[in-house]
Motif scaffolding. Structure first.
Motif, PDB file in Angstrom:
ATOM      1  N   VAL A  97     -17.512  71.669  44.508  1.00  0.00           N
ATOM      2  CA  VAL A  97     -17.020  70.368  44.989  1.00  0.00           C
ATOM      3  C   VAL A  97     -18.087  69.299  44.757  1.00  0.00           C
ATOM      4  O   VAL A  97     -17.797  68.195  44.280  1.00  0.00           O
ATOM      5  N   ILE A  98     -19.329  69.634  45.081  1.00  0.00           N
ATOM      6  CA  ILE A  98     -20.425  68.687  44.867  1.00  0.00           C
ATOM      7  C   ILE A  98     -20.599  68.396  43.376  1.00  0.00           C
ATOM      8  O   ILE A  98     -20.824  67.246  42.980  1.00  0.00           O
ATOM      9  N   LEU A  99     -20.461  69.428  42.550  1.00  0.00           N
ATOM     10  CA  LEU A  99     -20.606  69.257  41.106  1.00  0.00           C
ATOM     11  C   LEU A  99     -19.613  68.224  40.582  1.00  0.00           C
ATOM     12  O   LEU A  99     -19.950  67.406  39.714  1.00  0.00           O
ATOM     13  N   ARG A 100     -18.373  68.254  41.094  1.00  0.00           N
ATOM     14  CA  ARG A 100     -17.354  67.303  40.618  1.00  0.00           C
ATOM     15  C   ARG A 100     -17.630  65.896  41.107  1.00  0.00           C
ATOM     16  O   ARG A 100     -17.310  64.923  40.429  1.00  0.00           O
ATOM     17  N   ARG A 101     -18.251  65.789  42.276  1.00  0.00           N
ATOM     18  CA  ARG A 101     -18.523  64.473  42.842  1.00  0.00           C
ATOM     19  C   ARG A 101     -19.836  63.881  42.339  1.00  0.00           C
ATOM     20  O   ARG A 101     -20.026  62.671  42.343  1.00  0.00           O
ATOM     21  N   VAL A 102     -20.756  64.762  41.925  1.00  0.00           N
ATOM     22  CA  VAL A 102     -22.047  64.331  41.398  1.00  0.00           C
ATOM     23  C   VAL A 102     -22.086  64.668  39.912  1.00  0.00           C
ATOM     24  O   VAL A 102     -21.403  65.568  39.460  1.00  0.00           O
ATOM     25  N   ARG A 103     -22.872  63.984  39.148  1.00  0.00           N
ATOM     26  CA  ARG A 103     -22.969  64.268  37.721  1.00  0.00           C
ATOM     27  C   ARG A 103     -23.535  65.657  37.464  1.00  0.00           C
ATOM     28  O   ARG A 103     -24.517  66.050  38.102  1.00  0.00           O
ATOM     29  N   PRO A 104     -22.936  66.427  36.540  1.00  0.00           N
ATOM     30  CA  PRO A 104     -23.452  67.770  36.225  1.00  0.00           C
ATOM     31  C   PRO A 104     -24.918  67.752  35.815  1.00  0.00           C
ATOM     32  O   PRO A 104     -25.657  68.687  36.127  1.00  0.00           O
ATOM     33  N   SER A 105     -25.335  66.712  35.104  1.00  0.00           N
ATOM     34  CA  SER A 105     -26.728  66.643  34.660  1.00  0.00           C
ATOM     35  C   SER A 105     -27.681  66.603  35.850  1.00  0.00           C
ATOM     36  O   SER A 105     -28.816  67.082  35.766  1.00  0.00           O
ATOM     37  N   ILE A 106     -27.218  66.072  36.976  1.00  0.00           N
ATOM     38  CA  ILE A 106     -28.066  66.012  38.170  1.00  0.00           C
ATOM     39  C   ILE A 106     -27.946  67.294  38.990  1.00  0.00           C
ATOM     40  O   ILE A 106     -28.948  67.908  39.361  1.00  0.00           O
ATOM     41  N   TRP A 107     -26.707  67.733  39.246  1.00  0.00           N
ATOM     42  CA  TRP A 107     -26.513  68.861  40.144  1.00  0.00           C
ATOM     43  C   TRP A 107     -27.002  70.180  39.532  1.00  0.00           C
ATOM     44  O   TRP A 107     -27.749  70.922  40.168  1.00  0.00           O
ATOM     45  N   LEU A 108     -26.574  70.481  38.317  1.00  0.00           N
ATOM     46  CA  LEU A 108     -26.994  71.738  37.692  1.00  0.00           C
ATOM     47  C   LEU A 108     -28.509  71.768  37.476  1.00  0.00           C
ATOM     48  O   LEU A 108     -29.157  72.798  37.689  1.00  0.00           O
ATOM     49  N   SER A 109     -29.063  70.649  37.074  1.00  0.00           N
ATOM     50  CA  SER A 109     -30.513  70.599  36.819  1.00  0.00           C
ATOM     51  C   SER A 109     -31.310  70.720  38.109  1.00  0.00           C
ATOM     52  O   SER A 109     -32.339  71.409  38.156  1.00  0.00           O
ATOM     53  N   SER A 110     -30.843  70.060  39.172  1.00  0.00           N
ATOM     54  CA  SER A 110     -31.544  70.133  40.462  1.00  0.00           C
ATOM     55  C   SER A 110     -31.482  71.532  41.033  1.00  0.00           C
ATOM     56  O   SER A 110     -32.465  72.047  41.592  1.00  0.00           O
ATOM     57  N   MET A 111     -30.312  72.160  40.899  1.00  0.00           N
ATOM     58  CA  MET A 111     -30.156  73.541  41.349  1.00  0.00           C
ATOM     59  C   MET A 111     -31.159  74.449  40.640  1.00  0.00           C
ATOM     60  O   MET A 111     -31.829  75.287  41.251  1.00  0.00           O
ATOM     61  N   MET A 112     -31.273  74.233  39.352  1.00  0.00           N
ATOM     62  CA  MET A 112     -32.164  75.046  38.534  1.00  0.00           C
ATOM     63  C   MET A 112     -33.632  74.792  38.891  1.00  0.00           C
ATOM     64  O   MET A 112     -34.444  75.725  38.960  1.00  0.00           O
ATOM     65  N   PHE A 113     -33.981  73.554  39.141  1.00  0.00           N
ATOM     66  CA  PHE A 113     -35.354  73.199  39.484  1.00  0.00           C
ATOM     67  C   PHE A 113     -35.788  73.890  40.778  1.00  0.00           C
ATOM     68  O   PHE A 113     -36.876  74.479  40.858  1.00  0.00           O
TER      69      PHE A 113
END
Length: 473
Positions: A97-113
């Motif tokens: 849900v957060i991924l759809r509301r936030v840009r993937p470039s931010i959410w996936l990258s932040s998760m990974m970091f």
């Protein structure tokens, strides 16, 4: 449309064309798809490779005396493994849900970091409590990566194109399984450097590489089609969204968040049935190096063929039966090749994604199905016990049961989807399309299937439950 109320067939009424004023006649679809493939698939494959590499790190660390150095027992080690899966699985729906509301470039990258940082912290462990704490935090940090990837690519490709892209990404998991042990063996040679044991350096170096890749991901990971920076021409991204909407993905182009989309997923029988046959694909088993190479080949083939009913489960069933009954190492080794064909989720996850419409609903359904499978990873972490060596009949028997149940549930899934398509073909699910929504003189059909002002309202409101949506078999 009739003001008295009518059911309007799909063949005679056209929904509004997305950005109708934009001319896309000059767009080369094949060339555009190649461009999207190059920008979207390889980097996601790398992310999933790192995710699976991370999964194998703690097992490799055990081989290089982590248990002895931390003073923990085999039972405590298994508890630490189990602790990872609960936050990892339970937080996946929220993550999508957060991924759809936030840009993937931010959410996936932040998760990974964050997960890279937590991974590095494993290299500075001193006791059992710290190990369990870090495993829980790692589960939180990694939650949603794979369902997020599947959901993300489902927002780029038509339903018939998902299987090959999904399998391309999943091959990275088999490669990670094959090379994880080799990489750990090389890193373990740093034993004693800076006063740290070899297993510590496995966590530190792999975590550091994940952090570096996470930083690069902020610029490399593309966003959803309507905001993707690499599609610079307006007619290109308009074309992408139009082709998705023609493929029954009505939410392409953006969908405002509403809580009812989540409830639609929670009330849908597909969510729960899909969880059963995705579950058996999430059971993690460690195989010899050549078996992972075979798994990679099978993953690609199944993605290309687009398996639905689980024909690749049949050799998997045979393989685990042999593993349970065999007393011959050579025969058991051969059975590993058969068994590995039923381990990695390929076309079935793409199949689930293809049959759920509404971006938020699809995201939650995928996350729940994959999350339930990952939650069962807590089972596979405990059924391959040291006391059962060398044949591990208990573990093999449980995985065999998962595969058999998954095969039966996927058959039921196909049967129910086919039956629903037939009902829609007969008009049993038709809505009433009527400009007069006063609520007066509501017919039985309108009460049962809904009454809407326009076809566009009906498809936007109902998603894959719309009467003209057809499930893929």
């Amino acid at each position: 449309m009739s003001h008295s109320g009518s059911v309007v067939p799909l063949t005679t009424d056209k929904v509004d064309l997305y950005e109708a004023h934009v001319d896309t006649s000059q767009v080369d679809e094949r060339r555009l798809l190649r461009k999207i493939d190059i920008r979207v698939v390889p980097w996601l494959g790398l992310l999933y490779f790192l995710n699976f590499l991370d999964r194998g790190s703690i097992g490799n660390a055990k081989l290089y005396h982590m248990e002895t150095d931390l003073g923990i027992t085999d039972k405590q080690y298994l508890i630490a493994l189990t602790a990872f899966f609960f936050p990892y699985a339970l937080l996946e729906p929220a993550s999508n849900v957060i991924l759809r509301r936030v840009r993937p470039s931010i959410w996936l990258s932040s998760m990974m970091f964050v997960w890279g940082i937590v991974m590095m912290c494993h290299g500075f462990l001193h006791n059992y409590g710290g190990l369990v704490t870090l495993r829980v935090l790692l589960g939180v940090a990694e939650a949603g990566l794979y369902p997020g990837i599947v959901f993300y690519i489902s927002c780029w490709y038509k339903r018939s194109e998902l299987g090959t892209r999904d399998s391309s990404i999943l091959t990275s998991a088999t490669i990670a399984g094959a090379f994880s042990g080799l990489l750990a063996a090389a890193i373990s040679n740093m034993n004693g450097v800076a006063g740290k044991p070899g297993w510590s350096w496995i966590f530190i170096l792999e975590g550091l590489f994940i952090v570096l890749c996470a930083v690069a991901s902020y610029w490399i990971v593309s966003n959803f089609p309507e905001t993707a920076g690499f599609l610079t021409k307006e007619e290109v991204w308009v074309f992408v969204i139009r082709r998705l909407r023609d493929d029954m993905q009505f939410s392409a182009g953006g969908e405002a968040f509403q809580a009812r989309y989540i409830w639609q997923s929670l009330r849908d029988w597909k969510t729960y049935l899909a969880s059963t046959f995705v579950t058996q694909r999430q059971q993690r088993t460690y195989f010899p190096f050549p078996v992972y190479i075979w798994s990679c080949i099978v993953t690609v083939i199944v993605g290309l063929v687009g398996d639905r009913l689980g024909r690749e489960d049949l050799p998997g069933l045979v393989g685990y039966i042999i593993l349970i009954t065999s007393r011959t190492p050579a025969l058991s080794y051969f059975a590993c090749f058969l068994a590995s064909s039923a381990i990695y989720p390929t076309a079935r996850i793409a199949w689930v994604a293809s049959n759920v419409e509404g971006s938020y609903k699809r995201g939650v359904t995928l996350a729940m199905a994959i999350g339930w499978g990952n939650l069962n990873g807590a089972v596979s972490s405990n059924v391959y016990r040291a006391q059962d060596a060398p044949w591990y009949r208990l573990g093999h028997g449980i995985i065999l049961a998962y595969i058999a149940i998954g095969w039966l549930c996927s058959a039921a899934f196909m049967f129910l989807l086919r039956r629903e398509n037939e009902r829609r073909d007969r008009g049993e699910r038709d809505e009433v399309i009527d400009n007069d929504n006063s609520g007066e003189d509501m017919s039985e059909l309108a009460l049962k299937n809904g009454r809407f002002e326009t076809i566009d309202d009906a498809r936007r409101e109902k998603g894959d439950e719309w009467s003209q949506f057809r499930y893929t078999l």
